[in-house]
Design a protein around this motif. Structure first.
Motif, PDB file in Angstrom:
ATOM      1  N   GLY A 265       0.245   7.823  -1.713  1.00 21.15           N
ATOM      2  CA  GLY A 265      -0.996   7.819  -2.264  1.00 21.15           C
ATOM      3  C   GLY A 265      -1.620   8.975  -2.859  1.00 21.15           C
ATOM      4  N   GLU A 266      -1.296  10.044  -2.732  1.00 18.27           N
ATOM      5  CA  GLU A 266      -1.806  11.617  -2.970  1.00 18.27           C
ATOM      6  C   GLU A 266      -1.371  11.345  -4.529  1.00 18.27           C
ATOM      7  N   PHE A 267      -0.181  11.215  -5.032  1.00 19.72           N
ATOM      8  CA  PHE A 267       0.232  11.261  -6.372  1.00 19.72           C
ATOM      9  C   PHE A 267       1.198  10.075  -6.692  1.00 19.72           C
ATOM     10  N   ASN A 268       0.868   9.339  -7.749  1.00 23.69           N
ATOM     11  CA  ASN A 268       1.327   8.060  -7.751  1.00 23.69           C
ATOM     12  C   ASN A 268       2.617   7.909  -9.009  1.00 23.69           C
TER      13      ASN A 268
ATOM     14  N   VAL B 278      -2.019   5.103 -11.974  1.00 19.43           N
ATOM     15  CA  VAL B 278      -1.008   4.219 -11.818  1.00 19.43           C
ATOM     16  C   VAL B 278      -1.191   3.040 -12.657  1.00 19.43           C
TER      17      VAL B 278
HETATM   18  C1  LIG Z   1      -2.359   5.635  -5.557  1.00 20.40           C
HETATM   19  O1  LIG Z   1      -2.329   4.551  -5.504  1.00 20.40           O
HETATM   20  C2  LIG Z   1      -3.070   4.136  -4.420  1.00 20.40           C
HETATM   21  C3  LIG Z   1      -2.817   2.571  -4.239  1.00 20.40           C
HETATM   22  O2  LIG Z   1      -3.201   1.988  -5.525  1.00 20.40           O
HETATM   23  C4  LIG Z   1      -4.447   4.493  -4.380  1.00 20.40           C
HETATM   24  O3  LIG Z   1      -5.202   4.325  -3.087  1.00 20.40           O
HETATM   25  C5  LIG Z   1      -4.449   6.034  -4.684  1.00 20.40           C
HETATM   26  O4  LIG Z   1      -5.870   6.434  -4.953  1.00 20.40           O
HETATM   27  C6  LIG Z   1      -3.729   6.346  -6.012  1.00 20.40           C
HETATM   28  N1  LIG Z   1      -3.680   7.884  -5.797  1.00 20.40           N
HETATM   29  C7  LIG Z   1      -3.971   8.464  -7.013  1.00 20.40           C
HETATM   30  C8  LIG Z   1      -3.843  10.104  -6.933  1.00 20.40           C
HETATM   31  O5  LIG Z   1      -4.319   8.035  -8.163  1.00 20.40           O
END
Ligand SMILES: *[C@@H]1O[C@H](CO)[C@@H](O)[C@H](O)[C@H]1NC(C)=O
Ligand SMILES: *[C@@H]1O[C@H](CO)[C@@H](O)[C@H](O)[C@H]1NC(C)=O
Ligand SMILES: *[C@@H]1O[C@H](CO)[C@@H](O)[C@H](O)[C@H]1NC(C)=O
Ligand SMILES: *[C@@H]1O[C@H](CO)[C@@H](O)[C@H](O)[C@H]1NC(C)=O
Ligand SMILES: *[C@@H]1O[C@H](CO)[C@@H](O)[C@H](O)[C@H]1NC(C)=O
Ligand SMILES: *[C@@H]1O[C@H](CO)[C@@H](O)[C@H](O)[C@H]1NC(C)=O
Ligand SMILES: *[C@@H]1O[C@H](CO)[C@@H](O)[C@H](O)[C@H]1NC(C)=O
Length: 455
Positions: free
Chosen positions: A360-363, A53
């Motif tokens: 948090g699993e997918f952003n 993200v």
């Molecule tokens: C999504 O964002 C959260 C908070 O920033 C982070 O902890 C998490 O690892 C991210 N998930 C992915 C799949 O990138």
């Protein structure tokens, strides 16, 4: 029905994969659309991994009595030709209507999580005859039904279920205009189905292909118009309903589409959304002069960035809205993410998850974030800079985050009738952009109800 199989968005502009993707683009452009649509279409090994993200997507945009921001996109694998609805038996759906009151002023409706909802959807494929067949996943044989049993729970409050009676009573003699692309049509079907618990709509107008339509709810004298204008601006679209393209689309970036601006004064409420069509290849014109092209490696033209084009277009939209003498309530619905995995829409991508993502699993992907960010920025500018003086009532329906959490809620292969009946391993092009009905996006209407009628 045809599909808008436009070249899927040029991929995350800010990713490190730009070169790979460019290469893919070049390859792609070399292929005719016809080729792309054929069953034996090329399978390019482009995998869309959930991109990191670029920014945080939590929706904190609360301005002047406006709650939230975010939503869906379209114009790629999505079909923009609408099928006429077939008649079916009408009987009453289930769905409880417990009327909890949420304090929308204090609660961000658009940040939260999906929680189990044993009572299930507010209507069924049997109780609503307005579901177009690519969205009618139940009828089309989707085997899992778990995706129907979730509800959106904002942190700190509840969203009451849509109350058709209350909505229609409040909208007596009123007129709504829904302005956008096929995802907005998806959204409109949901609204009509939810309303059909109280009164069934009568179609009073449709344009070619059923892309633009108007319905009346006679006993409430409530009118709902759907205006198909995927770019919101004046556009010469050189593609047929199967997405076959003779030439690049030409977009007049400085001229709004008269299709909606000419009808604007008829509406008491307006819902507008931009969408995935902007990710397509297009030649941009300004002042009737070509200023460049978006995503055209083969043409020797300067690149028009999405950021430039989309913010300029939204700026014009808001400028129109805030300077118009007519003052409806205007709701802007934010970007809708797609959920193709294991490939893109044109390369065997699927969306076969059966439960929502956990936080948090997918952003969301980078391009999603970029587009939504522009939407939020332009919205804020309109509200803060212009809206405060003009008395315009602007609201942001930020469905982006809650939608990205629902990879399980798209039609996928079930945009077709029983796609695997003849062959369990049939290769079926998936639709991971539009949504099953009933389904997750019924929530968009719960949220609209709360935005405009919540106490
Ligand atoms: C999504 O964002 C959260 C908070 O920033 C982070 O902890 C998490 O690892 C991210 N998930 C992915 C799949 O990138
Ligand atoms: C509704 O979906 C069920 C499967 O869940 C199917 O058997 C039925 O034919 C569908 N009815 C209509 C009217 O679409
Ligand atoms: C709706 O319009 C009719 C006819 O103009 C009028 O009699 C009625 O009072 C209106 N109702 C509302 C709620 O505005
Ligand atoms: C329906 O509403 C419109 C305003 O939107 C009003 O002009 C018209 O008189 C109403 N018709 C009836 C039958 O109430
Ligand atoms: C548009 O064209 C007119 C006349 O050709 C010119 O005067 C004007 O400056 C141009 N506007 C922009 C924004 O380029
Ligand atoms: C592309 O356009 C530029 C400037 O308009 C020109 O200098 C260049 O030769 C062109 N390249 C090709 C391959 O046509
Ligand atoms: C989803 O599809 C992919 C690619 O076809 C496959 O590898 C995976 O096992 C499938 N997942 C489920 C849950 O069916």
């Amino acid at each position: 029905m045809g599909m808008d199989w436009e070249p899927w968005p040029p991929l995350q502009r800010k990713s490190n994969h730009v070169f790979v993707k460019l290469l893919v683009l070049v390859l792609l452009l070399g292929l005719s659309f016809r080729l792309l649509f054929s069953r034996s279409a090329v399978f390019l090994p482009v995998s869309e991994s959930p991109a990191a993200v670029a920014e945080t997507a939590s929706s904190t945009a609360v301005v002047v009595g406006v709650v939230g921001d975010a939503e869906p996109r379209e114009g790629s694998p999505l079909t923009d030709s609408a099928a006429p609805v077939t008649e079916e038996v009408f009987d009453d759906g289930k769905a409880s209507q417990q009327g909890t009151i949420s304090n929308a002023d204090k609660c961000d409706l658009f940040t939260g999580e999906w929680i189990p909802n044993p009572s299930g959807p507010a209507y069924t494929n049997a109780s609503c005859r307005f579901i177009e067949y690519p969205q009618n996943c139940l009828k089309n044989g989707r085997p899992d039904t778990g995706y129907l049993f979730w509800r959106w729970k904002p942190h700190g409050c509840d969203v009451p279920p849509f109350n058709a009676e209350k909505f229609l009573n409040a909208m007596r003699n009123k007129s709504w205009g829904l302005i956008g692309d096929s995802i907005l049509r998806n959204h409109a079907q949901s609204l009509i189905c939810l309303l059909s618990k109280a009164e069934e709509a009568v179609e009073v107008y449709h344009a070619d292909q059923y892309k633009s339509r108007r319905w009346l709810f006679p006993s409430h004298n409530f009118t709902l118009s759907l205006i198909w204008t995927p770019f919101l601006i004046k556009a010469e679209i050189f593609e047929n309903d199967d997405g076959e393209s003779k030439s690049e689309n030409r977009l007049h970036i400085d001229t709004l589409d008269k299709k909606w601006t000419s009808q604007y004064n008829n509406f008491d409420y307006v819902v507008i959304s931009g969408g995935q069509w902007f990710l397509k290849t297009a030649i941009y014109m300004e002042n009737n002069t070509v200023i460049g092209c978006h995503y055209c490696p083969k043409l020797n033209m300067s690149e028009v960035s999405l950021e430039y084009a989309y913010s300029k277009i939204l700026n014009s939209v808001y400028n129109f809205v805030t300077t118009s003498g007519h003052k409806p309530v205007v709701i802007y619905r934010t970007w809708t993410p797609d959920h193709f995995e294991y490939g893109e829409w044109f390369s065997g991508g699927v969306c076969n998850r059966t439960v929502p993502y956990k936080i948090g699993e997918f952003n969301g992907s980078n391009v999603d974030h970029v587009m939504r960010k522009i939407e939020v920025e332009e919205f804020r500018r309109a509200v803060v800079v212009e809206g405060s003086e003009t008395g315009v009532r602007l609201k942001l329906l930020d469905t982006y985050e809650l939608s990205w959490l629902r990879p399980d809620a798209h039609s996928g292969p079930y945009r077709k009738f029983h796609p695997f009946d003849k062959d369990k391993n049939a290769k079926v092009q998936n639709d991971c952009l539009h949504w099953c009905l009933p389904g997750a996006i019924d929530t968009w209407n719960d949220l609209i109800m709360e935005l405009i009628l919540g106490e």
